[in-house]
Design a protein around this motif. Structure first.
Motif, PDB file in Angstrom:
ATOM      1  N   CYS A  53       1.090 -10.639   6.104  1.00 20.53           N
ATOM      2  CA  CYS A  53      -0.380 -10.629   6.227  1.00 20.53           C
ATOM      3  C   CYS A  53      -0.981 -10.405   4.840  1.00 20.53           C
ATOM      4  O   CYS A  53      -0.408  -9.714   4.008  1.00 20.53           O
ATOM      5  CB  CYS A  53      -0.832  -9.542   7.184  1.00 20.53           C
ATOM      6  SG  CYS A  53      -0.591  -9.987   8.919  1.00 20.53           S
ATOM      7  N   TYR A  54      -2.150 -10.990   4.642  1.00 14.12           N
ATOM      8  CA  TYR A  54      -2.828 -10.861   3.350  1.00 14.12           C
ATOM      9  C   TYR A  54      -4.228 -10.336   3.603  1.00 14.12           C
ATOM     10  O   TYR A  54      -4.949 -10.875   4.448  1.00 14.12           O
ATOM     11  CB  TYR A  54      -2.891 -12.231   2.661  1.00 14.12           C
ATOM     12  CG  TYR A  54      -3.598 -12.240   1.322  1.00 14.12           C
ATOM     13  CD1 TYR A  54      -4.847 -12.864   1.184  1.00 14.12           C
ATOM     14  CD2 TYR A  54      -3.037 -11.651   0.205  1.00 14.12           C
ATOM     15  CE1 TYR A  54      -5.504 -12.880  -0.038  1.00 14.12           C
ATOM     16  CE2 TYR A  54      -3.689 -11.668  -1.028  1.00 14.12           C
ATOM     17  CZ  TYR A  54      -4.928 -12.283  -1.140  1.00 14.12           C
ATOM     18  OH  TYR A  54      -5.569 -12.297  -2.362  1.00 14.12           O
ATOM     19  N   HIS A  55      -4.565  -9.252   2.909  1.00 19.19           N
ATOM     20  CA  HIS A  55      -5.892  -8.635   3.108  1.00 19.19           C
ATOM     21  C   HIS A  55      -6.652  -8.591   1.785  1.00 19.19           C
ATOM     22  O   HIS A  55      -7.485  -7.721   1.560  1.00 19.19           O
ATOM     23  CB  HIS A  55      -5.723  -7.231   3.682  1.00 19.19           C
ATOM     24  CG  HIS A  55      -4.894  -7.187   4.933  1.00 19.19           C
ATOM     25  ND1 HIS A  55      -5.308  -7.739   6.117  1.00 19.19           N
ATOM     26  CD2 HIS A  55      -3.641  -6.713   5.156  1.00 19.19           C
ATOM     27  CE1 HIS A  55      -4.361  -7.591   7.038  1.00 19.19           C
ATOM     28  NE2 HIS A  55      -3.332  -6.976   6.489  1.00 19.19           N
ATOM     29  N   GLY A  56      -6.344  -9.547   0.895  1.00 19.52           N
ATOM     30  CA  GLY A  56      -6.959  -9.542  -0.418  1.00 19.52           C
ATOM     31  C   GLY A  56      -6.065  -8.857  -1.433  1.00 19.52           C
ATOM     32  O   GLY A  56      -4.950  -8.423  -1.123  1.00 19.52           O
ATOM     33  N   HIS A  57      -6.538  -8.774  -2.658  1.00 18.29           N
ATOM     34  CA  HIS A  57      -5.653  -8.350  -3.747  1.00 18.29           C
ATOM     35  C   HIS A  57      -5.874  -6.892  -4.182  1.00 18.29           C
ATOM     36  O   HIS A  57      -5.481  -6.497  -5.285  1.00 18.29           O
ATOM     37  CB  HIS A  57      -5.812  -9.288  -4.945  1.00 18.29           C
ATOM     38  CG  HIS A  57      -7.178  -9.231  -5.573  1.00 18.29           C
ATOM     39  ND1 HIS A  57      -7.470  -8.371  -6.607  1.00 18.29           N
ATOM     40  CD2 HIS A  57      -8.317  -9.893  -5.296  1.00 18.29           C
ATOM     41  CE1 HIS A  57      -8.745  -8.513  -6.924  1.00 18.29           C
ATOM     42  NE2 HIS A  57      -9.282  -9.421  -6.157  1.00 18.29           N
ATOM     43  N   ALA A  58      -6.428  -6.052  -3.327  1.00 20.31           N
ATOM     44  CA  ALA A  58      -6.511  -4.619  -3.664  1.00 20.31           C
ATOM     45  C   ALA A  58      -5.094  -4.043  -3.667  1.00 20.31           C
ATOM     46  O   ALA A  58      -4.241  -4.462  -2.876  1.00 20.31           O
ATOM     47  CB  ALA A  58      -7.378  -3.891  -2.639  1.00 20.31           C
ATOM     48  N   ASP A  59      -4.850  -3.075  -4.574  1.00 21.50           N
ATOM     49  CA  ASP A  59      -3.489  -2.573  -4.777  1.00 21.50           C
ATOM     50  C   ASP A  59      -2.762  -2.253  -3.473  1.00 21.50           C
ATOM     51  O   ASP A  59      -1.600  -2.620  -3.283  1.00 21.50           O
ATOM     52  CB  ASP A  59      -3.518  -1.302  -5.650  1.00 21.50           C
ATOM     53  CG  ASP A  59      -3.808  -1.630  -7.111  1.00 21.50           C
ATOM     54  OD1 ASP A  59      -3.810  -0.707  -7.932  1.00 21.50           O
ATOM     55  OD2 ASP A  59      -4.042  -2.834  -7.412  1.00 21.50           O
ATOM     56  N   SER A  60      -3.433  -1.573  -2.569  1.00 22.71           N
ATOM     57  CA  SER A  60      -2.742  -1.114  -1.342  1.00 22.71           C
ATOM     58  C   SER A  60      -2.186  -2.253  -0.506  1.00 22.71           C
ATOM     59  O   SER A  60      -1.267  -2.056   0.283  1.00 22.71           O
ATOM     60  CB  SER A  60      -3.707  -0.308  -0.463  1.00 22.71           C
ATOM     61  OG  SER A  60      -4.091   0.877  -1.099  1.00 22.71           O
ATOM     62  N   GLY A  86       1.955  -3.495 -11.874  1.00 22.81           N
ATOM     63  CA  GLY A  86       0.574  -2.993 -11.962  1.00 22.81           C
ATOM     64  C   GLY A  86       0.174  -2.237 -10.715  1.00 22.81           C
ATOM     65  O   GLY A  86      -0.790  -1.474 -10.728  1.00 22.81           O
ATOM     66  N   VAL A  87       0.905  -2.430  -9.631  1.00 23.42           N
ATOM     67  CA  VAL A  87       0.647  -1.614  -8.433  1.00 23.42           C
ATOM     68  C   VAL A  87       1.590  -0.415  -8.527  1.00 23.42           C
ATOM     69  O   VAL A  87       2.810  -0.584  -8.555  1.00 23.42           O
ATOM     70  CB  VAL A  87       0.928  -2.400  -7.136  1.00 23.42           C
ATOM     71  CG1 VAL A  87       0.771  -1.493  -5.908  1.00 23.42           C
ATOM     72  CG2 VAL A  87      -0.008  -3.591  -7.022  1.00 23.42           C
ATOM     73  N   THR A  88       1.027   0.780  -8.614  1.00 24.86           N
ATOM     74  CA  THR A  88       1.875   1.949  -8.891  1.00 24.86           C
ATOM     75  C   THR A  88       2.697   2.327  -7.654  1.00 24.86           C
ATOM     76  O   THR A  88       2.321   2.024  -6.514  1.00 24.86           O
ATOM     77  CB  THR A  88       0.998   3.168  -9.248  1.00 24.86           C
ATOM     78  OG1 THR A  88       0.230   3.507  -8.076  1.00 24.86           O
ATOM     79  CG2 THR A  88       0.073   2.856 -10.409  1.00 24.86           C
ATOM     80  N   ALA A  89       3.789   2.991  -7.912  1.00 22.10           N
ATOM     81  CA  ALA A  89       4.661   3.437  -6.810  1.00 22.10           C
ATOM     82  C   ALA A  89       3.874   4.350  -5.865  1.00 22.10           C
ATOM     83  O   ALA A  89       4.019   4.285  -4.651  1.00 22.10           O
ATOM     84  CB  ALA A  89       5.871   4.167  -7.381  1.00 22.10           C
ATOM     85  N   GLY A  90       3.002   5.143  -6.453  1.00 19.83           N
ATOM     86  CA  GLY A  90       2.201   6.062  -5.626  1.00 19.83           C
ATOM     87  C   GLY A  90       1.371   5.306  -4.604  1.00 19.83           C
ATOM     88  O   GLY A  90       1.356   5.650  -3.416  1.00 19.83           O
ATOM     89  N   VAL A  91       0.753   4.240  -5.072  1.00 25.49           N
ATOM     90  CA  VAL A  91      -0.085   3.452  -4.152  1.00 25.49           C
ATOM     91  C   VAL A  91       0.809   2.762  -3.122  1.00 25.49           C
ATOM     92  O   VAL A  91       0.589   2.844  -1.917  1.00 25.49           O
ATOM     93  CB  VAL A  91      -0.902   2.396  -4.935  1.00 25.49           C
ATOM     94  CG1 VAL A  91      -1.524   1.382  -3.979  1.00 25.49           C
ATOM     95  CG2 VAL A  91      -1.967   3.078  -5.775  1.00 25.49           C
ATOM     96  N   ALA A  92       1.869   2.121  -3.634  1.00 23.63           N
ATOM     97  CA  ALA A  92       2.740   1.358  -2.719  1.00 23.63           C
ATOM     98  C   ALA A  92       3.371   2.273  -1.670  1.00 23.63           C
ATOM     99  O   ALA A  92       3.539   1.893  -0.513  1.00 23.63           O
ATOM    100  CB  ALA A  92       3.821   0.637  -3.519  1.00 23.63           C
ATOM    101  N   ASN A  93       3.687   3.515  -2.071  1.00 17.32           N
ATOM    102  CA  ASN A  93       4.323   4.441  -1.104  1.00 17.32           C
ATOM    103  C   ASN A  93       3.413   4.792   0.069  1.00 17.32           C
ATOM    104  O   ASN A  93       3.868   5.244   1.102  1.00 17.32           O
ATOM    105  CB  ASN A  93       4.752   5.732  -1.809  1.00 17.32           C
ATOM    106  CG  ASN A  93       5.970   5.484  -2.691  1.00 17.32           C
ATOM    107  OD1 ASN A  93       6.655   4.460  -2.517  1.00 17.32           O
ATOM    108  ND2 ASN A  93       6.182   6.366  -3.649  1.00 17.32           N
TER     109      ASN A  93
END
Ligand code: KE4
Length: 429
Positions: free
Chosen positions: A144-151, A170-177
């Motif tokens: 699924c794609y919800h746009g390009h915001a990091d999360s 560029g997407v930090t591990a913190g955000v991805a976690n």
């Protein structure tokens, strides 16, 4: 082969000044190969490229052009309002009318905030859900794609699937976690993640009909099960209706599928091709949005008058003529039946997924129900089919990981041409 020399020259020039020569990756023809066509103008169901070639359009600007390009009432409204200035940065009556119109069409929307893209709408919706619940994690579905915001750039569909980008620098591990993922249509996996992360999940965001892996339909019980889980666990259920909103029905997927979301995001059709997105939902949740609450969200051009009059005019047309949806659905069913006939005669395995005016063709011998099954189709064959159709004047999305979008300017003759071109293309592969 068509003469595309001007597109080739423009693409070479564009790459000197724009990353990859395009302002959005899916336009670059990366997965299908070849030179992206530079479009000069469009009217109704037809695109015209800079070399004077005409194409029957099945992208519709990735959804917005539901009644065809340069739709007269929309063009006239933009022309009139442009003379009143293109932006004020102050509230207008038009924004109130637009919000009231959306509320009259979409279920479960008490308050709605306008933004300038689907990305902004989805990004804002998850922030609201986190602010409302005090929780950090979100759950999205692979492909699924919800746009390009990091999360959202975690196992996302659309251009990331097309370019096979699994993790985005560029997407930090913190955000991805804080982004949990599982397969679309896998309700058991959703329940397992909800058990493991009890009390941690702010929102589950889903494309109610997925359009960024090709078109993939929710299996019976999938969305209903998530709805029940969200009710039990106090999780905000977000329908990303950027594609399905006002396309599947006046009330979008909520109406078509009869399932209520807590928050819903819009884009594409609501701007009639102008930059518009929106997020909205139940008052108890939307009350956290600044300046009412403390969840900050803002935009210089949010509710822009030109974008508003374009979207307001198109939505009004759709609301006044609900029969347009039946027409559009009937055209899509006619196309599907014709494609099925020629595809089955070709002897090659294929799957067609379809709901309303969203449809996709997969060269696959198994059902396409999630990202893994979409990715394991013969997508190299799709690329050849894409170019064979382009050579015959049919402009399909340049990726197997996209839905086709029909517009209501398409005629039976256009659909017959598309079916005939498919028959010829398959014979040439
Ligand atoms: P935009 O920020 O591109 O307006 O919307 C993001 C978005 C959010 N949610 C869904 C379900 C979407 O499909 C999209 C954007 N769709 C892609 C096409 N698959 C837009 C095309 C592009 O990226 O250029």
């Amino acid at each position: 082969m068509k003469n595309i020399k001007s597109s080739e020259a423009l693409f070479a020039r564009a790459q000197e000044s724009i990353p990859g020569g395009v302002n959005s990756p899916v336009r670059a023809f990366k997965s299908v190969g070849g030179t992206p066509l530079f479009i000069q103008k469009a009217k109704g169901a037809y695109l015209h490229d800079v070399d004077g070639n005409q194409y029957i359009d099945y992208i519709a600007s990735w959804g917005p052009m539901i009644l065809g390009h340069a739709y007269e009432p929309v063009v006239k409204a933009i022309q009139e309002y442009a003379a009143y200035s293109t932006s004020y940065g102050a509230p207008t009556e038009l924004e109130v009318k637009m919000a009231e119109l959306i509320k009259s069409m979409a279920p479960n929307v008490d308050l709605i905030r306008m933004v300038s893209s689907g990305t902004e709408a989805c990004m804002s919706a998850i922030r609201v859900a986190r602010g409302f619940t005090g929780r950090n994690k979100i759950l999205k579905f692979e492909g699924c794609y919800h746009g390009h915001a990091d999360s959202f750039l975690v196992k996302a569909g659309s251009g990331l699937a097309t370019l096979n980008i699994q993790t985005v620098p560029g997407v930090t591990a913190g955000v991805a976690n804080d982004t949990l993922t599982c397969a679309y249509n896998d309700l058991a996996a959703v329940k397992q993640l909800a058990r493991t992360h009890k009390g941690e999940i702010a929102a589950i965001i889903v494309e109610p009909v997925a359009g960024n892996m090709g078109c993939i339909l929710p299996e019976p019980g999938f969305l209903e099960g998530i709805r029940q889980l969200c009710d039990e666990d106090g999780i905000v259920f977000i329908f990303d209706e950027v594609m399905t909103g006002f396309r599947l029905a006046p009330g979008g997927a909520q109406e078509k599928l009869g399932i209520n979301a807590d928050l819903v995001t819009y884009g594409k059709v609501i701007g009639a091709g102008m930059p518009v997105g929106a997020f909205g939902g139940k008052r108890e949740i939307m009350d956290v949005v600044a300046p009412l609450g403390k969840v900050y969200q803002a935009g210089t051009l949010s509710g822009n008058p030109i974008a508003m009059i374009a979207g307001y005019t198109l939505l009004t047309e759709l609301q006044k003529n609900p029969g347009l949806y039946n027409e559009l659905d009937a055209k899509t069913t006619y196309l599907k039946n014709g494609l099925e006939e020629v595809l089955s005669a070709s002897g090659q395995p294929y799957i067609i997924n379809h709901m309303g005016s969203m449809i996709s063709v997969h060269f696959s011998d198994h059902a396409v129900t999630d990202f893994a099954t979409a990715a394991s189709a013969n997508n190299a064959r799709f690329s050849k089919y894409f170019h064979a159709m382009l050579d015959r004047g049919i402009y399909l999305p340049p990726s197997a990981f996209e839905s086709w979008f029909l517009n209501n300017a398409l005629t039976k003759e256009d659909l017959d041409k598309t079916i005939a071109a498919t028959k010829e293309s398959l014979a040439s592969l």
